[in-house]
Design a protein around this motif. Structure first.
Motif, mmCIF file in Angstrom:
data_model
loop_
_atom_site.group_PDB
_atom_site.id
_atom_site.type_symbol
_atom_site.label_atom_id
_atom_site.label_comp_id
_atom_site.label_asym_id
_atom_site.label_seq_id
_atom_site.Cartn_x
_atom_site.Cartn_y
_atom_site.Cartn_z
ATOM 1 N N ILE A 1 0.866 -1.180 0.000
ATOM 2 C CA ILE A 1 0.000 0.000 0.000
ATOM 3 C C ILE A 1 0.901 1.228 0.000
ATOM 4 N N ASN B 1 0.961 5.101 0.310
ATOM 5 C CA ASN B 1 0.106 6.212 0.713
ATOM 6 C C ASN B 1 0.891 7.359 1.334
ATOM 7 N N THR B 2 2.182 7.452 1.061
ATOM 8 C CA THR B 2 2.973 8.550 1.586
ATOM 9 C C THR B 2 3.384 9.479 0.451
ATOM 10 N N LYS C 1 -5.213 9.378 -3.144
ATOM 11 C CA LYS C 1 -5.064 9.108 -1.712
ATOM 12 C C LYS C 1 -4.153 7.919 -1.447
ATOM 13 N N ARG C 2 -4.277 6.860 -2.251
ATOM 14 C CA ARG C 2 -3.396 5.708 -2.062
ATOM 15 C C ARG C 2 -3.385 4.847 -3.310
ATOM 16 N N CYS C 3 -2.293 4.098 -3.429
ATOM 17 C CA CYS C 3 -2.140 3.106 -4.492
ATOM 18 C C CYS C 3 -1.886 1.754 -3.834
ATOM 19 N N ILE D 1 1.583 11.144 -4.165
ATOM 20 C CA ILE D 1 0.386 10.603 -3.527
ATOM 21 C C ILE D 1 0.105 11.427 -2.274
ATOM 22 N N GLY D 2 -1.130 11.841 -2.121
ATOM 23 C CA GLY D 2 -1.542 12.626 -0.960
ATOM 24 C C GLY D 2 -1.479 14.122 -1.168
#
Length: 128
Positions: A27, A29-30, A68-70, A54-55
């Protein structure tokens, strides 16, 4: 006796498959991670590719894109990418922002959940 052996093997298989999923699903998400997005302007027929963090929000004309996330899933040996994307359009008259897309995009299956807009097509190409 046979049913006990069958239950034992089912539980053993279930536990090993759970451990395999932990190592093969990532995941992202940063803000260190990025996603490659493709923009198609339907009016001019020009295609642009950008890498965005991302974000963080990214502006493309009147659209505000946020990934928001991959999720990178390699559990079955084939890499599948999914990205949670939010796209807002800022209306010029009311200064309000309206979500025109809020969901998961999958580059391997572009027709599953496409973003529908009259002037632009946006899709995720890759995450890293």
């Amino acid at each position: 006796m046979v049913s006990r052996i069958l239950v034992f093997f089912l539980l053993l298989f279930h536990q090993t498959s759970l451990f395999a999923l932990d190592d093969s699903v990532k995941i992202l998400n940063t803000s260190k991670n990025k996603a490659t997005i493709v923009f198609l302007d339907k009016v001019t027929s020009k295609k642009k590719t950008h890498s965005i963090e991302i974000g963080k929000k990214y502006m493309f004309h009147s659209l505000e894109i946020l990934i928001k996330r991959c999720v990178l899933d390699d559990s079955d040996g084939l890499l599948k990418i999914s990205a949670f994307v939010q796209v807002q359009e800022s209306a010029s008259k009311t200064k309000d922002k309206v979500y025109i897309f809020n969901g998961w995009m999958m580059p391997g299956y572009p027709s599953v959940n496409p973003m529908e807009h009259s002037n632009y097509d946006i899709w995720v190409k890759n995450c890293f």
